[in-house]
Design an enzyme around this catalytic site. Structure first.
Site, PDB file in Angstrom:
ATOM      1  N   ASN A 123       0.872  -1.176   0.000  1.00  0.00           N
ATOM      2  CA  ASN A 123       0.000   0.000   0.000  1.00  0.00           C
ATOM      3  C   ASN A 123       0.909   1.225   0.000  1.00  0.00           C
ATOM      4  O   ASN A 123       1.500   1.559   1.015  1.00  0.00           O
ATOM      5  CB  ASN A 123      -0.879  -0.037   1.264  1.00  0.00           C
ATOM      6  CG  ASN A 123      -1.684   1.238   1.445  1.00  0.00           C
ATOM      7  OD1 ASN A 123      -1.751   2.085   0.541  1.00  0.00           O
ATOM      8  ND2 ASN A 123      -2.300   1.379   2.617  1.00  0.00           N
ATOM      9  N   LYS A 173       0.163   4.257  -0.324  1.00  0.00           N
ATOM     10  CA  LYS A 173      -0.489   5.450   0.274  1.00  0.00           C
ATOM     11  C   LYS A 173      -0.253   6.674  -0.623  1.00  0.00           C
ATOM     12  O   LYS A 173      -0.172   6.527  -1.832  1.00  0.00           O
ATOM     13  CB  LYS A 173       0.027   5.654   1.700  1.00  0.00           C
ATOM     14  CG  LYS A 173      -0.093   4.374   2.530  1.00  0.00           C
ATOM     15  CD  LYS A 173       0.096   4.589   3.995  1.00  0.00           C
ATOM     16  CE  LYS A 173      -0.053   3.257   4.713  1.00  0.00           C
ATOM     17  NZ  LYS A 173       0.024   3.385   6.151  1.00  0.00           N
ATOM     18  N   HIS A 232      -9.478   1.290   4.954  1.00  0.00           N
ATOM     19  CA  HIS A 232      -8.180   1.417   5.646  1.00  0.00           C
ATOM     20  C   HIS A 232      -8.365   2.329   6.860  1.00  0.00           C
ATOM     21  O   HIS A 232      -9.163   3.262   6.828  1.00  0.00           O
ATOM     22  CB  HIS A 232      -7.138   1.998   4.680  1.00  0.00           C
ATOM     23  CG  HIS A 232      -5.760   1.952   5.245  1.00  0.00           C
ATOM     24  ND1 HIS A 232      -5.306   2.887   6.143  1.00  0.00           N
ATOM     25  CD2 HIS A 232      -4.755   1.061   5.082  1.00  0.00           C
ATOM     26  CE1 HIS A 232      -4.062   2.566   6.490  1.00  0.00           C
ATOM     27  NE2 HIS A 232      -3.709   1.464   5.863  1.00  0.00           N
ATOM     28  N   GLU A 275      -6.720   4.676   7.969  1.00  0.00           N
ATOM     29  CA  GLU A 275      -6.513   6.109   7.720  1.00  0.00           C
ATOM     30  C   GLU A 275      -7.769   6.735   7.133  1.00  0.00           C
ATOM     31  O   GLU A 275      -8.031   7.925   7.335  1.00  0.00           O
ATOM     32  CB  GLU A 275      -5.286   6.303   6.809  1.00  0.00           C
ATOM     33  CG  GLU A 275      -3.999   6.062   7.604  1.00  0.00           C
ATOM     34  CD  GLU A 275      -2.850   5.498   6.800  1.00  0.00           C
ATOM     35  OE1 GLU A 275      -2.871   5.555   5.562  1.00  0.00           O
ATOM     36  OE2 GLU A 275      -1.901   4.985   7.435  1.00  0.00           O
ATOM     37  N   GLU A 334      -5.223  -4.876  10.754  1.00  0.00           N
ATOM     38  CA  GLU A 334      -4.177  -3.883  10.947  1.00  0.00           C
ATOM     39  C   GLU A 334      -4.437  -3.122  12.241  1.00  0.00           C
ATOM     40  O   GLU A 334      -5.233  -2.170  12.253  1.00  0.00           O
ATOM     41  CB  GLU A 334      -4.164  -2.888   9.781  1.00  0.00           C
ATOM     42  CG  GLU A 334      -3.898  -3.520   8.436  1.00  0.00           C
ATOM     43  CD  GLU A 334      -3.349  -2.512   7.433  1.00  0.00           C
ATOM     44  OE1 GLU A 334      -2.235  -2.705   6.970  1.00  0.00           O
ATOM     45  OE2 GLU A 334      -4.035  -1.520   7.155  1.00  0.00           O
ATOM     46  N   GLY A 355       2.533   2.338  10.650  1.00  0.00           N
ATOM     47  CA  GLY A 355       3.480   3.432  10.454  1.00  0.00           C
ATOM     48  C   GLY A 355       4.207   3.855  11.716  1.00  0.00           C
ATOM     49  O   GLY A 355       4.835   4.914  11.749  1.00  0.00           O
ATOM     50  N   SER A 359       3.494  -2.109  10.303  1.00  0.00           N
ATOM     51  CA  SER A 359       4.947  -2.164  10.516  1.00  0.00           C
ATOM     52  C   SER A 359       5.568  -3.512  10.158  1.00  0.00           C
ATOM     53  O   SER A 359       6.510  -3.954  10.808  1.00  0.00           O
ATOM     54  CB  SER A 359       5.299  -1.753  11.955  1.00  0.00           C
ATOM     55  OG  SER A 359       4.924  -0.406  12.186  1.00  0.00           O
TER      56      SER A 359
END
Ligand code: PGA
Length: 250
Positions: free
Chosen positions: A9, A11, A95, A97, A167, A173, A213
């Site tokens: 991904n 991003k 996701h 985010e 996730e 991240g 991560s």
């Protein structure tokens, strides 16, 4: 176990030239990874350029989101049909985010999922708990709510075409990876939940990815866990060598 899916991904990263270089570097070596399926998800605007760079190499193309209506007057949005048109096979939905920064709800993810399935894309639905939810012992409840809400109303046939990515939000991240035990526990719960919602055969067919991560040095332990069928990789997918090292671990 299903063939592992190793998904990058990207991003909101890379320039067009960087995206093409990254895709070309991955494509050049992709033939060596017979035991894993490779997928890259660049930003929308580079999908066509990345598709060209991949050419005939065994690397699938995916998008990072799609709109929940198939077409029409939705300025600025991208439909699942457009994604197919430029060569996508996969689409990431829900996701964290998008859930936490853009306020995407399970209902919206569910609408997107149905449109994606109808169009023939393979959806990767992301779920995961916040740190405070884990600390409050609510991980299993949060995952259950996200899975049942996001997958609501799916037939068993449709359900087998879905990929789920666990996730943990606190691991995305941050460099704080879930321990293999933490990942294994949630993945086992997910498999059980899917067996309850559908049946054990369908639950066994749904690929469960871990994300948060994932790096070359922790990938083999995570991917060795019984119910971990692949990885969704952010940061480490931006370096071809790291991404391919993770694929080799799978
Ligand atoms: P990360 O991102 O690998 O950089 O933690 C994972 C993701 O957001 O899918």
């Amino acid at each position: 176990m299903a063939r592992p899916l190793i998904a990058g991904n990207w991003k909101m990263n890379t320039t067009q030239a960087e995206a093409v270089a990254l895709a070309s570097a991955i494509a050049a070596q992709a033939g060596q990874f017979e035991r894993a399926d490779l997928l890259v998800c660049p930003p929308y605007v580079y999908l066509s350029a990345v598709a060209t760079a991949i050419g005939d190499a065994p690397v699938a193309l995916g998008a990072q989101d799609a709109y929940h209506e198939p077409s029409g007057a939705f300025t600025g949005e991208i439909s699942t049909g457009m994604l197919l048109d430029v060569g996508c096979r996969y689409v990431i939905l829900g996701h964290s985010e998008r859930r936490h920064t853009l306020g995407e709800t399970n209902e919206i993810v569910n609408q997107k999922l149905k449109v994606a399935l109808q169009s023939g894309l393979i959806p990767i639905v992301c779920v995961g708990e916040l740190l405070e939810e884990r600390e409050a012992g609510r991980t299993a409840a949060v995952i259950r709510e996200q899975v049942t809400g996001s997958l609501a109303g799916l037939t068993t046939t449709d359900a087998t075409r879905v990929v789920i990515a666990y996730e943990p939000v606190w691991a995305i991240g941050t460099g704080k990876v879930a321990t293999p035990e933490q990942a294994a526990e949630v993945h086992a719960d997910l498999r059980k939940l899917l067996a309850e919602e559908y049946n054990p055969e369908v639950a066994g067919e749904i690929r469960l990815l871990y994300g948060g991560s994932v790096k070359p040095d922790n990938a083999s332990e995570l991917l060795a866990q019984e119910n971990v069928d692949g990885a969704l990789i952010g940061g480490a997918s931006l370096k071809a060598d790291d991404f391919l090292a993770i694929a080799a671990a799978g």
